[in-house]
Design a protein around this motif. Sequence first.
Motif, PDB file in Angstrom:
ATOM      1  N   MET A   6     -17.637   1.241   2.163  1.00 52.77           N
ATOM      2  CA  MET A   6     -16.308   1.144   1.569  1.00 52.77           C
ATOM      3  C   MET A   6     -15.651   2.520   1.459  1.00 52.77           C
ATOM      4  N   ASN A   7     -16.404   3.539   1.067  1.00 56.37           N
ATOM      5  CA  ASN A   7     -15.796   4.855   0.894  1.00 56.37           C
ATOM      6  C   ASN A   7     -15.238   5.406   2.207  1.00 56.37           C
ATOM      7  N   ALA A   8     -15.802   5.017   3.351  1.00 52.69           N
ATOM      8  CA  ALA A   8     -15.259   5.456   4.640  1.00 52.69           C
ATOM      9  C   ALA A   8     -13.873   4.863   4.863  1.00 52.69           C
ATOM     10  N   TYR A   9     -13.700   3.601   4.516  1.00 53.16           N
ATOM     11  CA  TYR A   9     -12.393   2.960   4.628  1.00 53.16           C
ATOM     12  C   TYR A   9     -11.393   3.600   3.667  1.00 53.16           C
ATOM     13  N   VAL A  10     -11.830   3.815   2.443  1.00 50.59           N
ATOM     14  CA  VAL A  10     -10.957   4.415   1.434  1.00 50.59           C
ATOM     15  C   VAL A  10     -10.533   5.813   1.865  1.00 50.59           C
ATOM     16  N   ASP A  11     -11.476   6.603   2.347  1.00 46.19           N
ATOM     17  CA  ASP A  11     -11.154   7.961   2.797  1.00 46.19           C
ATOM     18  C   ASP A  11     -10.125   7.945   3.918  1.00 46.19           C
ATOM     19  N   LYS A  12     -10.226   7.001   4.833  1.00 45.35           N
ATOM     20  CA  LYS A  12      -9.262   6.901   5.934  1.00 45.35           C
ATOM     21  C   LYS A  12      -7.892   6.487   5.408  1.00 45.35           C
ATOM     22  N   ILE A  13      -7.853   5.563   4.459  1.00 48.95           N
ATOM     23  CA  ILE A  13      -6.573   5.149   3.869  1.00 48.95           C
ATOM     24  C   ILE A  13      -5.903   6.336   3.186  1.00 48.95           C
ATOM     25  N   ILE A  14      -6.679   7.118   2.467  1.00 50.92           N
ATOM     26  CA  ILE A  14      -6.144   8.315   1.797  1.00 50.92           C
ATOM     27  C   ILE A  14      -5.612   9.294   2.835  1.00 50.92           C
ATOM     28  N   GLU A  15      -6.370   9.517   3.881  1.00 53.21           N
ATOM     29  CA  GLU A  15      -5.975  10.443   4.943  1.00 53.21           C
ATOM     30  C   GLU A  15      -4.646  10.023   5.579  1.00 53.21           C
ATOM     31  N   VAL A  16      -4.527   8.754   5.915  1.00 55.77           N
ATOM     32  CA  VAL A  16      -3.307   8.259   6.552  1.00 55.77           C
ATOM     33  C   VAL A  16      -2.127   8.326   5.588  1.00 55.77           C
ATOM     34  N   SER A  17      -2.337   7.987   4.333  1.00 58.95           N
ATOM     35  CA  SER A  17      -1.233   8.039   3.373  1.00 58.95           C
ATOM     36  C   SER A  17      -0.733   9.468   3.194  1.00 58.95           C
ATOM     37  N   GLU A  18      -1.639  10.427   3.222  1.00 55.55           N
ATOM     38  CA  GLU A  18      -1.233  11.832   3.125  1.00 55.55           C
ATOM     39  C   GLU A  18      -0.476  12.267   4.382  1.00 55.55           C
ATOM     40  N   GLN A  19      -0.959  11.879   5.547  1.00 59.60           N
ATOM     41  CA  GLN A  19      -0.286  12.226   6.806  1.00 59.60           C
ATOM     42  C   GLN A  19       1.119  11.644   6.865  1.00 59.60           C
ATOM     43  N   GLU A  20       1.262  10.430   6.356  1.00 57.86           N
ATOM     44  CA  GLU A  20       2.546   9.732   6.423  1.00 57.86           C
ATOM     45  C   GLU A  20       3.413   9.958   5.187  1.00 57.86           C
ATOM     46  N   HIS A  21       2.916  10.761   4.248  1.00 54.86           N
ATOM     47  CA  HIS A  21       3.643  11.065   3.010  1.00 54.86           C
ATOM     48  C   HIS A  21       3.995   9.796   2.237  1.00 54.86           C
ATOM     49  N   VAL A  22       2.997   8.930   2.098  1.00 55.22           N
ATOM     50  CA  VAL A  22       3.143   7.681   1.366  1.00 55.22           C
ATOM     51  C   VAL A  22       2.317   7.781   0.089  1.00 55.22           C
ATOM     52  N   GLU A  23       2.943   7.480  -1.040  1.00 57.95           N
ATOM     53  CA  GLU A  23       2.219   7.505  -2.307  1.00 57.95           C
ATOM     54  C   GLU A  23       1.127   6.447  -2.295  1.00 57.95           C
ATOM     55  N   LEU A  24       0.007   6.761  -2.894  1.00 57.06           N
ATOM     56  CA  LEU A  24      -1.131   5.858  -2.900  1.00 57.06           C
ATOM     57  C   LEU A  24      -1.740   5.801  -4.293  1.00 57.06           C
ATOM     58  N   LEU A  25      -1.968   4.620  -4.764  1.00 60.47           N
ATOM     59  CA  LEU A  25      -2.707   4.428  -6.010  1.00 60.47           C
ATOM     60  C   LEU A  25      -4.156   4.164  -5.620  1.00 60.47           C
ATOM     61  N   ASP A  26      -4.999   5.137  -5.811  1.00 59.01           N
ATOM     62  CA  ASP A  26      -6.398   5.078  -5.394  1.00 59.01           C
ATOM     63  C   ASP A  26      -7.261   4.527  -6.523  1.00 59.01           C
ATOM     64  N   LEU A  27      -7.298   3.228  -6.649  1.00 63.17           N
ATOM     65  CA  LEU A  27      -8.106   2.601  -7.694  1.00 63.17           C
ATOM     66  C   LEU A  27      -9.598   2.723  -7.399  1.00 63.17           C
ATOM     67  N   TYR A  28      -9.939   2.929  -6.149  1.00 61.40           N
ATOM     68  CA  TYR A  28     -11.352   3.077  -5.790  1.00 61.40           C
ATOM     69  C   TYR A  28     -11.971   4.274  -6.523  1.00 61.40           C
ATOM     70  N   HIS A  29     -11.242   5.377  -6.564  1.00 63.28           N
ATOM     71  CA  HIS A  29     -11.769   6.581  -7.202  1.00 63.28           C
ATOM     72  C   HIS A  29     -11.363   6.741  -8.665  1.00 63.28           C
ATOM     73  N   THR A  30     -10.328   6.051  -9.103  1.00 59.53           N
ATOM     74  CA  THR A  30      -9.795   6.307 -10.447  1.00 59.53           C
ATOM     75  C   THR A  30      -9.981   5.180 -11.444  1.00 59.53           C
TER      76      THR A  30
END
Length: 69
Positions: A6-30
């Motif tokens: 799961m963390n591999a998927y989450v890390d990729k979602i975070i990476e893409v959201s940062e690249q695309e400048h899209v706000e992300l609510l990361d409930l996985y880590h928070t």
Amino acid sequence: QIGLYMNAYVDKIIEVSEQEHVELLDLYHTSGLTEENASEYTLDGLHPDEKYSIKLGKQIAMTIKKYFY
């Protein structure tokens, strides 16, 4: 099974959201859910129980207020 966790998927979602400048609510880590407390907050180790659903709802509501109000 492809051997990803799961963390591999989450890390990729975070990476893409940062690249695309899209706000992300990361409930996985928070959210505060861990393997150690999953039985306390979930029905089956994955799906949130009522108490945990309320906690997640509050986090989501705070994020919506932060960006839209």
